[in-house]
Design a protein around this motif. Structure first.
Motif, PDB file in Angstrom:
ATOM      1  N   LEU A   1      43.608  45.224  51.990  1.00 24.23           N
ATOM      2  CA  LEU A   1      43.970  43.826  52.213  1.00 24.23           C
ATOM      3  C   LEU A   1      42.942  42.882  51.609  1.00 24.23           C
ATOM      4  O   LEU A   1      43.299  41.857  51.012  1.00 24.23           O
ATOM      5  CB  LEU A   1      44.113  43.563  53.714  1.00 24.23           C
ATOM      6  CG  LEU A   1      45.172  44.414  54.429  1.00 24.23           C
ATOM      7  CD1 LEU A   1      45.185  44.107  55.920  1.00 24.23           C
ATOM      8  CD2 LEU A   1      46.552  44.177  53.826  1.00 24.23           C
ATOM      9  N   THR A   2      41.670  43.230  51.725  1.00 24.59           N
ATOM     10  CA  THR A   2      40.608  42.398  51.145  1.00 24.59           C
ATOM     11  C   THR A   2      40.753  42.311  49.632  1.00 24.59           C
ATOM     12  O   THR A   2      40.684  41.220  49.045  1.00 24.59           O
ATOM     13  CB  THR A   2      39.233  42.992  51.497  1.00 24.59           C
ATOM     14  OG1 THR A   2      39.141  43.197  52.897  1.00 24.59           O
ATOM     15  CG2 THR A   2      38.121  42.073  51.036  1.00 24.59           C
ATOM     16  N   ALA A   3      40.957  43.467  48.998  1.00 27.33           N
ATOM     17  CA  ALA A   3      41.086  43.489  47.539  1.00 27.33           C
ATOM     18  C   ALA A   3      42.359  42.789  47.086  1.00 27.33           C
ATOM     19  O   ALA A   3      42.357  42.078  46.073  1.00 27.33           O
ATOM     20  CB  ALA A   3      41.064  44.928  47.044  1.00 27.33           C
ATOM     21  N   ALA A   4      43.463  42.973  47.825  1.00 25.77           N
ATOM     22  CA  ALA A   4      44.710  42.303  47.464  1.00 25.77           C
ATOM     23  C   ALA A   4      44.547  40.792  47.519  1.00 25.77           C
ATOM     24  O   ALA A   4      45.040  40.061  46.644  1.00 25.77           O
ATOM     25  CB  ALA A   4      45.830  42.753  48.390  1.00 25.77           C
ATOM     26  N   CYS A   5      43.842  40.315  48.531  1.00 25.07           N
ATOM     27  CA  CYS A   5      43.583  38.876  48.649  1.00 25.07           C
ATOM     28  C   CYS A   5      42.760  38.378  47.465  1.00 25.07           C
ATOM     29  O   CYS A   5      43.058  37.332  46.875  1.00 25.07           O
ATOM     30  CB  CYS A   5      42.863  38.615  49.965  1.00 25.07           C
ATOM     31  SG  CYS A   5      42.548  36.864  50.306  1.00 25.07           S
ATOM     32  N   ALA A   6      41.740  39.148  47.088  1.00 28.04           N
ATOM     33  CA  ALA A   6      40.883  38.751  45.963  1.00 28.04           C
ATOM     34  C   ALA A   6      41.655  38.759  44.648  1.00 28.04           C
ATOM     35  O   ALA A   6      41.500  37.850  43.816  1.00 28.04           O
ATOM     36  CB  ALA A   6      39.679  39.681  45.889  1.00 28.04           C
ATOM     37  N   LEU A   7      42.484  39.776  44.437  1.00 28.97           N
ATOM     38  CA  LEU A   7      43.263  39.858  43.201  1.00 28.97           C
ATOM     39  C   LEU A   7      44.271  38.710  43.112  1.00 28.97           C
ATOM     40  O   LEU A   7      44.467  38.115  42.050  1.00 28.97           O
ATOM     41  CB  LEU A   7      43.988  41.197  43.119  1.00 28.97           C
ATOM     42  CG  LEU A   7      43.117  42.443  42.943  1.00 28.97           C
ATOM     43  CD1 LEU A   7      43.975  43.696  42.953  1.00 28.97           C
ATOM     44  CD2 LEU A   7      42.300  42.371  41.657  1.00 28.97           C
ATOM     45  N   PHE A   8      44.923  38.418  44.234  1.00 32.40           N
ATOM     46  CA  PHE A   8      45.915  37.338  44.254  1.00 32.40           C
ATOM     47  C   PHE A   8      45.250  36.003  43.963  1.00 32.40           C
ATOM     48  O   PHE A   8      45.732  35.216  43.139  1.00 32.40           O
ATOM     49  CB  PHE A   8      46.613  37.308  45.616  1.00 32.40           C
ATOM     50  CG  PHE A   8      47.667  36.245  45.729  1.00 32.40           C
ATOM     51  CD1 PHE A   8      48.940  36.459  45.225  1.00 32.40           C
ATOM     52  CD2 PHE A   8      47.393  35.027  46.337  1.00 32.40           C
ATOM     53  CE1 PHE A   8      49.930  35.480  45.317  1.00 32.40           C
ATOM     54  CE2 PHE A   8      48.362  34.042  46.431  1.00 32.40           C
ATOM     55  CZ  PHE A   8      49.643  34.269  45.927  1.00 32.40           C
ATOM     56  N   LEU A   9      44.132  35.750  44.629  1.00 26.10           N
ATOM     57  CA  LEU A   9      43.420  34.491  44.409  1.00 26.10           C
ATOM     58  C   LEU A   9      42.929  34.393  42.972  1.00 26.10           C
ATOM     59  O   LEU A   9      43.085  33.353  42.306  1.00 26.10           O
ATOM     60  CB  LEU A   9      42.245  34.389  45.378  1.00 26.10           C
ATOM     61  CG  LEU A   9      41.386  33.116  45.296  1.00 26.10           C
ATOM     62  CD1 LEU A   9      42.222  31.889  45.609  1.00 26.10           C
ATOM     63  CD2 LEU A   9      40.199  33.200  46.241  1.00 26.10           C
ATOM     64  N   GLY A  10      42.349  35.492  42.463  1.00 18.71           N
ATOM     65  CA  GLY A  10      41.833  35.479  41.098  1.00 18.71           C
ATOM     66  C   GLY A  10      42.901  35.254  40.051  1.00 18.71           C
ATOM     67  O   GLY A  10      42.647  34.678  38.990  1.00 18.71           O
ATOM     68  N   HIS A  11      44.130  35.688  40.361  1.00 19.18           N
ATOM     69  CA  HIS A  11      45.240  35.526  39.417  1.00 19.18           C
ATOM     70  C   HIS A  11      45.627  34.061  39.243  1.00 19.18           C
ATOM     71  O   HIS A  11      46.031  33.653  38.148  1.00 19.18           O
ATOM     72  CB  HIS A  11      46.439  36.336  39.919  1.00 19.18           C
ATOM     73  CG  HIS A  11      47.637  36.253  39.040  1.00 19.18           C
ATOM     74  ND1 HIS A  11      47.687  36.827  37.782  1.00 19.18           N
ATOM     75  CD2 HIS A  11      48.859  35.656  39.233  1.00 19.18           C
ATOM     76  CE1 HIS A  11      48.876  36.603  37.246  1.00 19.18           C
ATOM     77  NE2 HIS A  11      49.600  35.893  38.098  1.00 19.18           N
ATOM     78  N   TRP A  12      45.483  33.261  40.312  1.00 20.87           N
ATOM     79  CA  TRP A  12      45.949  31.880  40.260  1.00 20.87           C
ATOM     80  C   TRP A  12      44.833  30.872  40.040  1.00 20.87           C
ATOM     81  O   TRP A  12      45.102  29.677  39.843  1.00 20.87           O
ATOM     82  CB  TRP A  12      46.695  31.551  41.557  1.00 20.87           C
ATOM     83  CG  TRP A  12      47.958  32.352  41.699  1.00 20.87           C
ATOM     84  CD1 TRP A  12      48.178  33.392  42.555  1.00 20.87           C
ATOM     85  CD2 TRP A  12      49.150  32.206  40.941  1.00 20.87           C
ATOM     86  NE1 TRP A  12      49.444  33.905  42.381  1.00 20.87           N
ATOM     87  CE2 TRP A  12      50.060  33.193  41.393  1.00 20.87           C
ATOM     88  CE3 TRP A  12      49.548  31.339  39.917  1.00 20.87           C
ATOM     89  CZ2 TRP A  12      51.337  33.332  40.858  1.00 20.87           C
ATOM     90  CZ3 TRP A  12      50.827  31.485  39.378  1.00 20.87           C
ATOM     91  CH2 TRP A  12      51.704  32.461  39.852  1.00 20.87           C
ATOM     92  N   LEU A  13      43.605  31.305  40.061  1.00 18.64           N
ATOM     93  CA  LEU A  13      42.496  30.385  39.826  1.00 18.64           C
ATOM     94  C   LEU A  13      42.484  29.904  38.381  1.00 18.64           C
ATOM     95  O   LEU A  13      42.963  30.602  37.473  1.00 18.64           O
ATOM     96  CB  LEU A  13      41.168  31.081  40.124  1.00 18.64           C
ATOM     97  CG  LEU A  13      40.786  31.301  41.586  1.00 18.64           C
ATOM     98  CD1 LEU A  13      39.524  32.150  41.655  1.00 18.64           C
ATOM     99  CD2 LEU A  13      40.575  29.969  42.290  1.00 18.64           C
ATOM    100  N   PRO A  14      41.921  28.737  38.116  1.00 17.79           N
ATOM    101  CA  PRO A  14      41.680  28.336  36.715  1.00 17.79           C
ATOM    102  C   PRO A  14      40.818  29.379  36.008  1.00 17.79           C
ATOM    103  O   PRO A  14      39.996  30.056  36.633  1.00 17.79           O
ATOM    104  CB  PRO A  14      40.937  27.006  36.849  1.00 17.79           C
ATOM    105  CG  PRO A  14      41.327  26.488  38.196  1.00 17.79           C
ATOM    106  CD  PRO A  14      41.504  27.699  39.067  1.00 17.79           C
TER     107      PRO A  14
END
Length: 354
Positions: free
Chosen positions: A279-292
């Motif tokens: 869950l931690t990694a999924a959150c990081a990947l999702f956030l990183g995908h949408w960041l500038p």
């Protein structure tokens, strides 16, 4: 200019020169059959981009309907692997690998893996394949002080591990190439999250059989493609790890292959190898995908001051979600590790004496 910005600027011309030729050349032709059983009954399991470093490219994982083996298709060429590995484990963004694998390579988990094999023998010599910087041998030596631990890897980290005393001998290269020189030399071997990176896992298992002495033991840990987290999280499941993971081997397939090659499986465990990070990694990947976009050398445009500030602000805004996901991973770990949500498995196999 900061040291990081200077390093990015120095690398950018080389990256952009490579990318000007396109990314299709980094892929082999798509294969119509399963590399494990030869069946042509394939289905697309996943399509994704590089969610780790955000380098250009699209990647597909196919699954065999006959044996359930999943594999990257089309597979990266050696040149492609070099391109996508660059600046991840070593170099510009080596800290990212440390964040992802920190839980997996903890001293507690390394010691537990050592004790798991030590239940079957006290080895005189142990080869850790894919050792990286030699973290596992350094911890394992504390559990088995009279065992000689060596390391094998393609990167220069293994040589650094020898210089700093974490391994006694460093073998730099691929196991399949070095096996003739190392034949019959070790009575224990470990492959922690290694086979999924291999071009041909079967050849790696054959090479290990050659390197092991008769009666020696091989310990393997792999991400479990049958984990229910894979279905729940989709492309955000970190163990897909595209484009670096080339194969996803179901436990039944690995056991059958080991038997066919002359091993006897003596232990299987899904509980202890589970790493509470899904869950931690999924959150990081999702956030990183949408960041500038970050200032990476493979990007043609350098971020503006506003984009940098916005990225930093969104990172701070996402902190509560990341903390909550981390807490959920830790809280659920005792339950998850006992169910099919467990994200990894361990197999210990003995090379038959004959």
């Amino acid at each position: 200019m900061s040291p990081t910005a200077q390093a990015v600027a120095e690398r950018r011309p080389a990256y952009l020169t490579e990318l000007a030729q396109g990314t299709e050349r980094f892929h082999e032709p798509r294969r119509p059959d399963c590399p494990w059983c030869g069946s042509t009954k394939l289905r697309t399991r996943l399509r994704t981009t590089d969610l780790l470093q955000h380098k250009p490219g699209t990647f597909t994982i196919d699954q065999c309907r006959s044996c359930a083996h999943s594999f990257q298709n089309p597979r990266l060429t050696p040149e492609g692997l070099t391109f996508y590995y660059r600046d991840f484990y070593e170099g510009l963004h080596a800290d990212r690998a440390g964040k992802i694998f920190g839980a997996r390579t903890s001293a507690k988990r390394s010691a537990a893996g050592t004790r798991a094999l030590a239940r079957f023998l006290e080895p005189e010599s142990w080869l850790d394949v894919g050792t990286g910087d030699g973290h596992f041998p350094a911890v394992a030596k504390e559990v088995l002080p009279y065992t000689a631990f060596d390391g094998l890897d393609i990167g220069d980290g293994v040589e650094q591990a020898r210089r700093e005393g974490r391994v006694e001998e460093a073998h730099r290269g691929r196991l399949t190439d070095l096996a003739p020189r190392l034949a019959g030399r070790y009575d224990a071997m470990s492959m922690f999250h290694y086979l999924e990176h291999a071009l041909d896992p079967r050849e790696e298992l054959k090479a290990a059989h050659r390197v092991l002495r008769p009666g020696g033991h091989l310990m393997i840990e792999l991400p479990d493609p049958e984990s229910r987290y894979a279905r729940l999280l989709g492309k955000w499941w970190v163990s897909y790890f595209q484009p670096q993971h080339l194969h996803f081997i179901p436990l039944a397939n690995l056991r059958a292959e080991l038997r066919a090659l002359g091993y006897t499986v003596v232990d299987v465990d899904r509980r202890e190898p589970h790493v509470p990070l899904d869950l931690t990694a999924a959150c990081a990947l999702f956030l990183g995908h949408w960041l500038p976009d970050a200032d990476d050398p493979w990007r043609t445009k350098i971020p503006t001051g506003f984009q940098r500030g916005l990225r930093q602000a969104l990172l701070y805004a996402g902190t509560p979600a990341s903390v909550a996901a981390h807490g959920a991973d830790r809280l659920l770990a005792p339950l998850v590790s006992r169910t099919r949500f467990s994200n990894a498995y361990r197999v210990i196999a003995r090379r038959d004496p004959r």
